[in-house]
Scaffold this motif. Structure first.
Motif, short mmCIF file in Angstrom:
data_model
loop_
_atom_site.label_atom_id
_atom_site.label_comp_id
_atom_site.label_asym_id
_atom_site.label_seq_id
_atom_site.Cartn_x
_atom_site.Cartn_y
_atom_site.Cartn_z
N CYS A 139 0.86 -1.19 0.00
CA CYS A 139 0.00 0.00 0.00
C CYS A 139 0.89 1.24 0.00
O CYS A 139 1.77 1.37 0.86
CB CYS A 139 -0.90 -0.03 1.23
N CYS A 142 0.58 3.85 3.24
CA CYS A 142 1.27 3.57 4.50
C CYS A 142 2.63 2.91 4.27
O CYS A 142 3.32 2.55 5.22
CB CYS A 142 0.40 2.70 5.39
N CYS A 196 -4.18 1.99 8.70
CA CYS A 196 -4.23 2.81 7.48
C CYS A 196 -5.59 2.63 6.83
O CYS A 196 -6.04 1.50 6.64
CB CYS A 196 -3.11 2.38 6.54
N CYS A 199 -5.79 0.86 3.15
CA CYS A 199 -5.65 -0.59 2.97
C CYS A 199 -6.35 -1.36 4.07
O CYS A 199 -6.28 -2.59 4.10
CB CYS A 199 -4.17 -0.96 2.91
N GLY A 203 -1.70 -3.19 5.07
CA GLY A 203 -0.47 -2.77 4.37
C GLY A 203 -0.47 -3.17 2.91
O GLY A 203 0.54 -3.04 2.23
ZN LIG Z 1 -2.07 1.28 3.86
#
Ligand SMILES: [Zn+2]
Ligand SMILES: [Zn+2]
Length: 370
Positions: A139, A142, A196, A199, A203
């Motif tokens: 992602c 992040c 985050c 996502c 991640g």
């Molecule tokens: Zn993310």
């Protein structure tokens, strides 16, 4: 020269882990240096056996070896270790080894499965293809940390970072403790403080991914090749899964295949069958090869061109080409040809003398390989 690890252990290419282990144990004990003192040959054989097992017992390296013919990385580290052991140490390592700690598990990404259609030429000669597929990738928001403030994850409070939770099952004397993957961290042992939003705290984002794949010569339809680490990435920095490439074979306009052998049918005029001729036979490499058809060849006769078939997977051998020769019967003839044929028909030499039943095609192929 590449070593055939399957042949060294005397197992088939699709042997399971248990079969490989059994074969290795039996052979290693037989050729162990302690049991063959001063025997240089046994020593060499033992090293080979250990090396073969080292690769084939490791699923990653076995796949790599199946796919590319090499196992990657330094072969011989473990083989050396085994070599320095005595027979007793060797046996006990087989029965005593394998402690299973309850450390947090890394969450591995899932495999991606794709279909790849190849022509018979590509199958024979190998191919390089760029394939596209959707996969979970890092992602960008992040940077794969799964945290919007990009803070490192904390230890999961539910499982204390072990990735597993214990349940008591049953009661009294029969109480058992069962371990299961922690539902809160999915076994990672970590907790993301501020997930985050892009996502959802994994991640990962699903993206279109381009990947160059090498198809080794000799792959066949229905075969699945694995490209290590080209599948979905694992959440929270876990290992990526594999890309599983299922090979589909396009039908060929000229050849059909039977295992490693190619079958080619060709039509020849009647006078050529009677008088004999030389034919140009196409091959998958693009060059043609010549085939001598002797005088007096029957229609339907088959010939074998050795080594002109498909390469055998993970081997340097090739199959053969089987050529079947048929008489060409023109659908229509003019009056001139008609006269010629009528003369032929009335000539004694052209009257059939033998009336044995024709052998079936596969029966003849079998006879050819005897
Ligand atoms: Zn993310
Ligand atoms: Zn947990």
């Amino acid at each position: 020269m590449k070593k055939d690890y399957y042949a060294i252990l005397g197992v088939s290419r699709d042997a399971d882990a248990e079969t490989i282990k059994r074969a290795y144990r039996r052979l290693a004990l037989e050729y162990h240096p302690d049991r063959n003192p001063g025997n240089k040959q046994a020593e060499e054989r033992f090293k080979e056996i250990a090396e073969a097992y080292e690769v084939l017992s490791n699923p990653e390296r076995r796949r790599q070896y199946d796919l590319f013919g090499t196992s990657g990385g330094g072969v011989g580290v473990e083989a050396e270790t085994i070599f320095s052991q005595t027979v007793e140490e060797f046996i006990s390592s087989f029965f005593g080894g394998g402690r299973r700690g309850r450390r947090p598990q890394e969450v591995t990404g899932e495999d991606v499965r794709i279909l790849l259609e190849l022509s018979l030429e590509e199958v024979a000669n190998g191919a390089e293809r760029e394939v596209e597929y959707l996969r979970d990738d890092i992602c960008e928001t992040c940077g794969g940390t799964a945290s919007s403030s990009k803070r490192p994850p904390q230890t999961c409070p539910t499982c204390g970072g072990t990735g597993q939770v214990a349940y008591r099952v049953g009661g009294g004397f029969f109480q058992q403790i069962v371990y299961q993957t922690c539902p809160d961290c999915r076994g990672s042992g970590m907790r993301i403080i501020d997930p985050c939003s892009a996502c959802g705290g994994t991640g990962l984002r699903r993206k279109l991914h381009k990947q160059l794949v090498q198809i080794p010569p000799g792959a066949a339809g229905g075969m699945t090749l694995a490209l290590k680490g080209a599948g979905h990435r694992g959440p929270w920095g876990g290992r990526a899964g594999d890309l599983l490439i299922e090979i589909q074979e396009k039908p060929h306009p000229v050849f059909s295949r039977e295992g490693d052998n190619l079958i080619y049918e060709t039509w020849v005029s009647y006078p050529e069958l009677v008088l004999g001729t030389t034919l140009n036979i196409p091959t998958l490499s693009g060059e043609s090869t010549s085939l001598r058809v002797p005088p007096g060849t029957h229609s339907g006769e088959i010939f074998r061109l050795q080594g002109k078939g498909l390469p055998r997977y993970s081997s340097r051998k090739r199959g053969d080409m089987i050529v079947q020769v048929h008489v060409w019967v023109p659908p229509k003839v003019g009056s001139e040809e008609k006269r010629l044929l009528e003369t032929m028909r009335d000539t004694k030499a052209f009257q059939p003398t033998e009336r044995k039943p024709e052998k079936h095609f596969w029966r003849r192929v079998k006879d050819l390989f005897k």
